[in-house]
Design an enzyme around this catalytic site. Structure first.
Site, PDB file in Angstrom:
ATOM      1  CG  ASP A   1     -36.865 -17.268 -32.636  1.00 24.81           C
ATOM      2  OD1 ASP A   1     -37.590 -16.424 -32.061  1.00 24.81           O
ATOM      3  OD2 ASP A   1     -35.868 -16.973 -33.317  1.00 24.81           O
TER       4      ASP A   1
ATOM      5  CG  ASN B   1     -38.807 -12.700 -31.743  1.00 22.04           C
ATOM      6  OD1 ASN B   1     -38.127 -13.735 -31.660  1.00 22.04           O
ATOM      7  ND2 ASN B   1     -38.792 -11.764 -30.819  1.00 22.04           N
TER       8      ASN B   1
ATOM      9  CG  ASP C   1     -35.083 -13.414 -30.395  1.00 20.90           C
ATOM     10  OD1 ASP C   1     -35.416 -14.605 -30.591  1.00 20.90           O
ATOM     11  OD2 ASP C   1     -35.411 -12.790 -29.372  1.00 20.90           O
TER      12      ASP C   1
ATOM     13  CG  ASP D   1     -40.556 -16.457 -29.064  1.00 23.54           C
ATOM     14  OD1 ASP D   1     -41.592 -17.034 -29.449  1.00 23.54           O
ATOM     15  OD2 ASP D   1     -39.694 -16.009 -29.849  1.00 23.54           O
TER      16      ASP D   1
ATOM     17  CG  ASP E   1     -38.912 -25.308 -13.555  1.00 21.05           C
ATOM     18  OD1 ASP E   1     -38.585 -25.527 -12.378  1.00 21.05           O
ATOM     19  OD2 ASP E   1     -38.485 -25.968 -14.518  1.00 21.05           O
TER      20      ASP E   1
ATOM     21  CG  ASP F   1     -34.960 -26.307  -9.904  1.00 18.34           C
ATOM     22  OD1 ASP F   1     -34.703 -26.979 -10.905  1.00 18.34           O
ATOM     23  OD2 ASP F   1     -34.092 -25.680  -9.261  1.00 18.34           O
TER      24      ASP F   1
ATOM     25  CD  GLU G   1     -34.455 -31.444 -10.275  1.00 11.17           C
ATOM     26  OE1 GLU G   1     -33.603 -31.719 -11.121  1.00 11.17           O
ATOM     27  OE2 GLU G   1     -34.381 -30.410  -9.584  1.00 11.17           O
TER      28      GLU G   1
ATOM     29  CG  HIS H   1     -33.965 -29.113 -18.321  1.00  6.86           C
ATOM     30  ND1 HIS H   1     -34.872 -29.812 -17.554  1.00  6.86           N
ATOM     31  CD2 HIS H   1     -33.350 -28.253 -17.476  1.00  6.86           C
ATOM     32  CE1 HIS H   1     -34.807 -29.390 -16.311  1.00  6.86           C
ATOM     33  NE2 HIS H   1     -33.895 -28.440 -16.231  1.00  6.86           N
ATOM     34  CG  ASP H   2     -31.369 -30.792 -15.422  1.00  5.69           C
ATOM     35  OD1 ASP H   2     -30.958 -29.742 -15.951  1.00  5.69           O
ATOM     36  OD2 ASP H   2     -32.145 -30.818 -14.450  1.00  5.69           O
TER      37      ASP H   2
HETATM   38  C1  GLC Z   1     -32.518 -28.429 -11.362  1.00  2.93           C
HETATM   39  C2  GLC Z   1     -32.714 -28.017 -12.801  1.00  2.93           C
HETATM   40  C3  GLC Z   1     -31.374 -27.732 -13.406  1.00  2.93           C
HETATM   41  C4  GLC Z   1     -30.746 -26.601 -12.639  1.00  2.93           C
HETATM   42  C5  GLC Z   1     -30.713 -26.874 -11.143  1.00  2.93           C
HETATM   43  C6  GLC Z   1     -30.476 -25.612 -10.374  1.00  2.93           C
HETATM   44  O1  GLC Z   1     -31.823 -29.606 -11.233  1.00  2.93           O
HETATM   45  O2  GLC Z   1     -33.427 -28.987 -13.487  1.00  2.93           O
HETATM   46  O3  GLC Z   1     -31.461 -27.433 -14.768  1.00  2.93           O
HETATM   47  O4  GLC Z   1     -29.432 -26.386 -13.098  1.00  2.93           O
HETATM   48  O5  GLC Z   1     -31.910 -27.399 -10.653  1.00  2.93           O
HETATM   49  O6  GLC Z   1     -31.609 -24.807 -10.411  1.00  2.93           O
HETATM   50 CA    CA Z   2     -37.596 -15.281 -30.023  1.00  2.00          CA
END
Ligand code: GLC
Ligand code: CA
Length: 559
Positions: free
Chosen positions: A21, A23, A25, A29, A98, A200, A257, A329-330
């Site tokens: 981050d 700034n 908040d 970013d 993405d 995605d 993905e 991230h999943d």
């Molecule tokens: C993909 C993303 C996930 C998201 C899902 C719906 O699996 O990685 O984070 O919730 O698609 O877009």
């Molecule tokens: Ca920020």
């Protein structure tokens, strides 16, 4: 295999909200990413995939896009994006966006127009169908729980389809006008200078258009929408069209993905004739999973992890490169998930890193993985932000779990484990922000952070750097990037061992995935020890016997 510029790179995934981050908040970013480009360069990264930064209401953390041509103000401006592209280019880092085109946000102008006139042209951008006397058209369950059908506000007996949250209406890929809009948008970003896309949830774009019930798989009378995907045919026509019209003219790097696809069809998905250049290898991540929910998962051993990796490589290495990950991230943090509790040490973390980075494929490192970040501690369900975790918590409660039991379950699998802020230093909030972070930082931020590990020769971070450097060391690149992957002592328990055989060099990776010491007898002499996760030098005996300690990992050059 025809060589491509990305084959010898190491990629890095940024989850922008939690990276840095700039700034105060509390939200990471684009300027924060720009400030950390030198860090990524120093690590050896050549490709950066940034999770969505488009304008979004953040119902699903940016995977619900309301304007594909705008940067969300929380992340910065389009000028920041242009600067990021310029600065990344200077450092020879390719930026991958993405691409979320199975669905958009219900706030997207297309959906707003469809709401006003469901029978007009924008109604055709979505799947709007009549219900059965006020009930949904069929019994498919969405990924995040509940029906895939949501009543269209303001209309009797009209529903729209959403595979994910109800705020993420699915886009109708059967409509050529919609497809052209998407290709146009893709070309616009490629024109701007992004190197390509991580695509995605793409397997979902083809539906079984009969929209009929399937046998229920849970007490709720519904059936997972993924079951329907098996009877939805023809997705490759869409994907090949997208390649031809949008990706190919720009020679874009594309990585899909993809779950739930037919493994026999791999060559249609990756490699020279595939619709993408690569896809993620999720084989290890599917282990232990259950159709019934997280409460019904089975534990996974390191040997199962090994077998899953080996099986994928056996299929893919003739066809093309898949991407190796231990987390994203999943998923929960890989070191917390795959290493037994006793192995969740620096040694264990380095060992897991080596299996991922030395296997055939394009390695992706998820932010924080390179310093050995772990799952977080969940004290109450109120601390959870992630939409899918909240659903799994409910499912566990419905199956007789106490609040505490359900919390323990979601703590293991929650997507929020990987979404806590990146740990940069010993300062407040891991040095991620000077304000209040949108999601609390992991409690171990005082002990696990970049600043401490950077100068240390034996840190997890330094080990990652060595692994990345080894991938592209001129004498080993050919073996590590293009060489075949062949299992060694596959029948042993608690051992992951494999060769990487190039034209000139042969490497052997030995990972003792348990706390007991053991001795391995090699069929040939060691030429050189390339990496070792123990500081003490390796003492091999004349007849090629190698002693391995608890969670020891060594990479050898042999014959
Ligand atoms: C993909 C993303 C996930 C998201 C899902 C719906 O699996 O990685 O984070 O919730 O698609 O877009
Ligand atoms: Ca920020």
């Amino acid at each position: 295999m025809k060589k491509r510029w990305w084959h010898n790179k190491t990629a890095y995934q940024i989850y922008p909200k939690s990276f840095y981050d700039s700034n105060g908040d509390g939200i990471g970013d684009l300027r924060g990413i720009i400030q950390k480009l030198d860090y990524l360069k120093d690590l050896g990264i050549g490709i950066v995939w940034i999770s969505p930064i488009y304008q979004s209401p953040f119902i699903d953390q940016g995977y619900d896009i309301s304007d594909y041509y705008a940067i969300d103000p929380a992340f910065g401006t389009m000028e920041d994006m242009d600067e990021l592209l310029r600065e990344a280019k200077k450092r020879d880092i390719a930026i991958v966006m993405d691409l979320v085109v199975n669905h958009c946000s219900d706030q997207h102008e297309w959906f707003q127009k469809a709401l006003k006139d469901p029978f007009g042209p924008y109604g055709e951008y979505f799947y709007i169908r009549e219900g059965k006397d006020g009930n949904p058209p069929c019994n498919w369950r969405s990924y995040f729980g509940g029906s895939v059908w949501e009543p269209l506000p303001g209309y009797d007996n009209l529903f729209y389809l959403h595979m994910f949250a109800k705020e993420q209406p699915d886009l109708n890929w059967e409509n050529p006008a919609l497809r052209q809009e998407i290709y146009k948008m893709i070309r616009w970003w490629l024109e701007k200078g992004v190197a390509g896309f991580r695509i995605d949830a793409i397997i979902n774009i083809k539906k079984d258009l009969r929209f009929e019930d399937f046998p229920a798989d849970r007490e709720d009378g519904m059936c997972a929408a993924t079951t329907m995907l098996a009877s939805a045919h023809g997705i490759l026509d869409f994907l090949m069209e997208m390649k031809k019209e949008a990706f190919a003219p720009y020679n874009a790097f594309t990585i899909g993905e993809l779950f739930d696809f037919d493994q026999q069809e791999l060559k249609r998905y990756i490699g020279e004739d595939g619709c993408f250049e690569s896809i993620f290898d999720f084989a290890p991540h599917l282990l232990g999973g259950s159709d019934h929910g997280w409460y019904n998962r089975r534990p996974v051993t390191m040997d199962q992890f090994r077998d899953a990796v080996f099986a994928s490589k056996a299929i893919s290495q003739e066809i093309g490169m898949m991407a190796n990950i231990i987390e994203n991230h999943d998923e929960p943090r890989g070191v917390s998930r795959y290493l037994p509790a006793e192995g969740q040490t620096e040694q264990g973390k380095k060992l897991l890193a080596a299996i991922s980075l030395m296997s055939f494929g394009l390695p992706f490192i998820y932010q924080g993985q390179e310093i050995g970040m772990t799952n977080k501690t969940f004290r109450s369900i109120e601390e959870v932000d992630d939409i899918s975790t909240l659903d799994e918590y409910q499912v566990a409660l419905e199956h007789g779990y106490t609040g505490e039991g359900a919390l323990a379950l979601v703590a293991e699998m929650s997507r929020d484990n990987a979404r806590t802020p990146m740990q940069w230093s010993e300062e407040a909030h891991g040095g991620f922000t000077t304000g209040t972070p949108w999601l609390p930082v992991n409690e171990n931020c005082q002990t696990i952070h970049v600043k401490e590990q950077e100068p240390q020769e034996n840190s997890v971070l330094s080990f990652y750097k060595k692994l990345i450097a080894l991938r592209t060391a001129p004498e080993y690149e050919e073996a590590i990037v293009y060489g075949s992957q062949e299992p060694f002592l596959e029948e042993e328990t608690d051992l992951t061992a494999f060769y990487r055989k190039g034209q000139e060099k042969t490497l052997l990776i030995l990972a003792n995935t348990c706390s007991k010491s053991r001795t391995i007898t090699l069929p040939a002499p060691i030429k050189k020890v390339l990496l070792n996760n123990y500081a003490a030098p390796l003492k091999a005996t004349p007849n090629h016997q190698i002693p391995l300690q608890s969670y020891q990992l060594i990479i050898l050059e042999t014959t």
